[in-house]
Design a protein around this motif. Structure first.
Motif, short mmCIF file in Angstrom:
data_model
loop_
_atom_site.label_atom_id
_atom_site.label_comp_id
_atom_site.label_asym_id
_atom_site.label_seq_id
_atom_site.Cartn_x
_atom_site.Cartn_y
_atom_site.Cartn_z
N UNK A 1 0.77 -1.23 0.00
CA UNK A 1 0.00 0.00 0.00
C UNK A 1 0.80 1.27 0.00
N UNK A 2 2.12 1.17 0.04
CA UNK A 2 2.95 2.38 -0.03
C UNK A 2 3.89 2.29 -1.22
N UNK A 3 4.42 3.43 -1.62
CA UNK A 3 5.28 3.46 -2.80
C UNK A 3 6.52 4.32 -2.52
N UNK A 4 7.49 3.70 -1.85
CA UNK A 4 8.76 4.35 -1.58
C UNK A 4 9.88 3.41 -2.04
N UNK A 5 10.09 3.31 -3.33
CA UNK A 5 11.04 2.32 -3.85
C UNK A 5 12.51 2.70 -3.66
#
Length: 243
Positions: A89-93
């Motif tokens: 659910x998060x997008x911190x690649x």
């Protein structure tokens, strides 16, 4: 060299293992064969904290424990699984270096085995990273070694494990971790990068837990002092049993 002398000023009671000569190491180990193994991570902690927060926290707490109780602090291990880059659910690649759970288990097993070979009787493994199952893996390996080597004690923990919930719980870059960072390395924190006109969220700010805008150095100091007191009581019990 960051070592502390005992009251007779004739021998060091603690030190940083990788910054000492063999005879210095052995003098400390003969008196207090305790190894502190800080386990950290390189992980995105939002705009307000450094990527090495978990490593800085674990290493700093281990140094304080060694100063208070004696023993040798090993270099921090910045290997971690289950980072925010993989959290659903998060997008911190970016800004996280993530390793497999299999590697974490193997690295922990091999490192603890080496500390046995080196003659340590008490091994304190302090994990600055609380992702799961990363933390459980470290604790499970430690328990397996307790069974394998009953004349030694392997204690794996995170700092919040021995603190009351109203002071500190597992969090990611929230008020707890940020306060600890303000205490140990304030120059690495910039609360001004956080938004001032909305709530802080995991999805937007990579923060899980209470608002880090409320973090203070004083709260960090309070957490550290109680952690050191509680951990030192346990270490003293382990000394009586295993040393």
């Amino acid at each position: 060299m960051n070592i502390v002398n005992d009251t007779t000023n004739t021998a060091s009671t603690w030190g940083l293992y990788d910054q000492m000569r063999p005879q210095e190491i052995e003098a400390i180990q003969k008196k207090t064969p305790i190894a502190y193994l800080p386990w950290g991570a390189i992980e995105y902690h939002g705009s307000h904290n450094p990527t090495g927060l978990d490593s800085i926290k674990a290493f700093s707490l281990c140094k304080d424990l060694a100063e208070k109780n004696g023993g040798l602090v090993f270099p921090v291990i910045s290997l971690a699984a289950n980072l925010i880059k993989s959290y659903p659910g998060v997008n911190f690649p970016k800004h996280s270096i993530e390793f497999s759970e299999k590697l974490i288990r193997l690295a922990c097993e091999e490192y603890l085995e080496q500390l046995v070979v080196q003659g340590f009787k008490i091994i304190v493994l302090l994990s600055g990273h609380a992702g799961e199952p990363h933390l459980t893996i470290l604790k499970t390996v430690a328990e397996a070694f307790n069974s394998k080597y009953p004349d030694r004690r392997f204690w794996a923990l995170a700092e919040f494990d021995i603190l009351p919930d109203d002071l500190l719980v597992a969090n990611h870059s929230a008020i707890g971790e940020t306060s600890l960072q303000l205490y140990y390395a304030p120059e690495t924190v910039d609360l001004e990068t956080l938004p001032k006109d909305r709530s802080i969220t995991l999805e937007l700010d990579a923060v899980s837990g209470d608002d880090p805008r409320l973090a203070t150095k004083a709260l960090g100091e309070k957490i550290v002092k109680l952690f050191l007191r509680n951990a030192s009581l346990i270490i003293e019990e382990l000394k009586q049993k295993f040393l």
